[in-house]
Write an enzyme that holds these catalytic residues in place. Structure first.
Site, mmCIF file in Angstrom:
data_model
loop_
_atom_site.group_PDB
_atom_site.id
_atom_site.type_symbol
_atom_site.label_atom_id
_atom_site.label_comp_id
_atom_site.label_asym_id
_atom_site.label_seq_id
_atom_site.Cartn_x
_atom_site.Cartn_y
_atom_site.Cartn_z
ATOM 1 N N LYS A 31 74.227 -20.178 33.892
ATOM 2 C CA LYS A 31 73.221 -19.855 32.869
ATOM 3 C C LYS A 31 72.059 -20.840 32.977
ATOM 4 O O LYS A 31 72.263 -22.059 32.939
ATOM 5 C CB LYS A 31 73.884 -19.944 31.500
HETATM 6 C C1 E4P Z 1 73.207 -16.643 24.150
HETATM 7 O O1 E4P Z 1 73.892 -16.604 25.138
HETATM 8 C C2 E4P Z 1 73.377 -17.622 23.095
HETATM 9 O O2 E4P Z 1 74.534 -18.355 23.341
HETATM 10 C C3 E4P Z 1 73.562 -17.041 21.720
HETATM 11 O O3 E4P Z 1 73.685 -15.639 21.722
HETATM 12 C C4 E4P Z 1 72.655 -17.581 20.686
HETATM 13 O O4 E4P Z 1 72.991 -17.033 19.431
HETATM 14 P P1 E4P Z 1 72.488 -17.673 18.065
HETATM 15 O O5 E4P Z 1 71.028 -17.382 17.938
HETATM 16 O O6 E4P Z 1 73.294 -16.953 17.008
HETATM 17 O O7 E4P Z 1 72.772 -19.143 18.146
#
Ligand code: E4P
Length: 218
Positions: A87
């Protein structure tokens, strides 16, 4: 549509996997910290534990922000397990890193996508997935779902193979809307997946069926 769970909590990952509907896992440094997992070695060992639970597609996020360091870190993360997807944040050096990893056949997930332009750039670099954040756009008064629709339309126009991994999905309605507009994947907490199960008419209907069965089978 694929379901990923957005957590580093091993119990939640196991529960979603045991349901039989889980296709992958996303994590981020904040989710790791929430579980009290700190330090490079512990974090990498935790990724391995997650990989041992699920079949494939475990996003592990780099914390470097410069190309050479990001590439090195990405290669190290990918070496933890073949199920790892690296990522990478949507920054200039991130795009270069996605291209370099993609050229080596390593899967990537470009995270922190908040505009269609960013989605185009990540697809051009060869990202396997992009993560547009719905909830965080909603939080500041923009329509997160509209971004998903725009990206679906653009990717369809050009046949981009990059998959749209709708992220920051907070509830069952977000998830259903993503299905309507054609996101390839959603990633969300366990509560949003479990929320899909629930309907009061299902509960009352089942209670009636069981009560009627009991009456006739005393
Ligand atoms: C994406 O991969 C992130 O980990 C995640 O979806 C962020 O979500 P949040 O905005 O609820 O922290």
């Amino acid at each position: 549509m694929q379901f990923f769970i957005d957590t580093a909590n091993l119990d939640h990952i196991k529960e979603a996997y045991d349901l039989g509907v889980l296709d992958g896992v996303t994590t981020n440094p904040s989710l790791m910290a929430k579980e009290g997992i700190t330090g490079e070695a512990n974090i990498r060992a935790h990724y391995k534990k997650i990989c041992d639970i699920v079949d494939d597609k475990v996003s592990a996020e780099v914390i470097s922000t410069e190309f050479d360091a990001m590439l090195k870190e990405g290669l190290e993360l990918a070496a933890i397990d073949p199920k790892i997807v690296v990522k990478i944040p949507m920054i200039k050096d991130g795009i270069k890193t996605i291209k370099a990893l993609s050229d080596k056949g390593i899967r990537t997930n470009c995270t922190l996508i908040f505009s269609p332009g960013q989605a185009i750039l990540a697809a051009k670099a060869g990202a396997t997935y992009i993560s547009p954040f719905i909830g965080r756009l909603d939080d500041i008064g923009f329509d997160g779902m509209n971004l998903i629709e725009q990206i679906v339309h653009i990717y369809d126009n050009y046949g981009f193979e990059t998959e749209i991994l709708a992220a920051s999905v907070r509830n069952p309605l977000h998830l259903i809307k993503c299905a309507e507009v054609g996101a390839d994947v959603v990633t969300c907490p366990l509560s949003a997946i479990i929320g899909l199960l629930k309907h009061p008419l299902t509960d009352s209907g089942l209670a009636t069926f069981l009560a009627d069965y009991a009456k006739g089978n005393k």
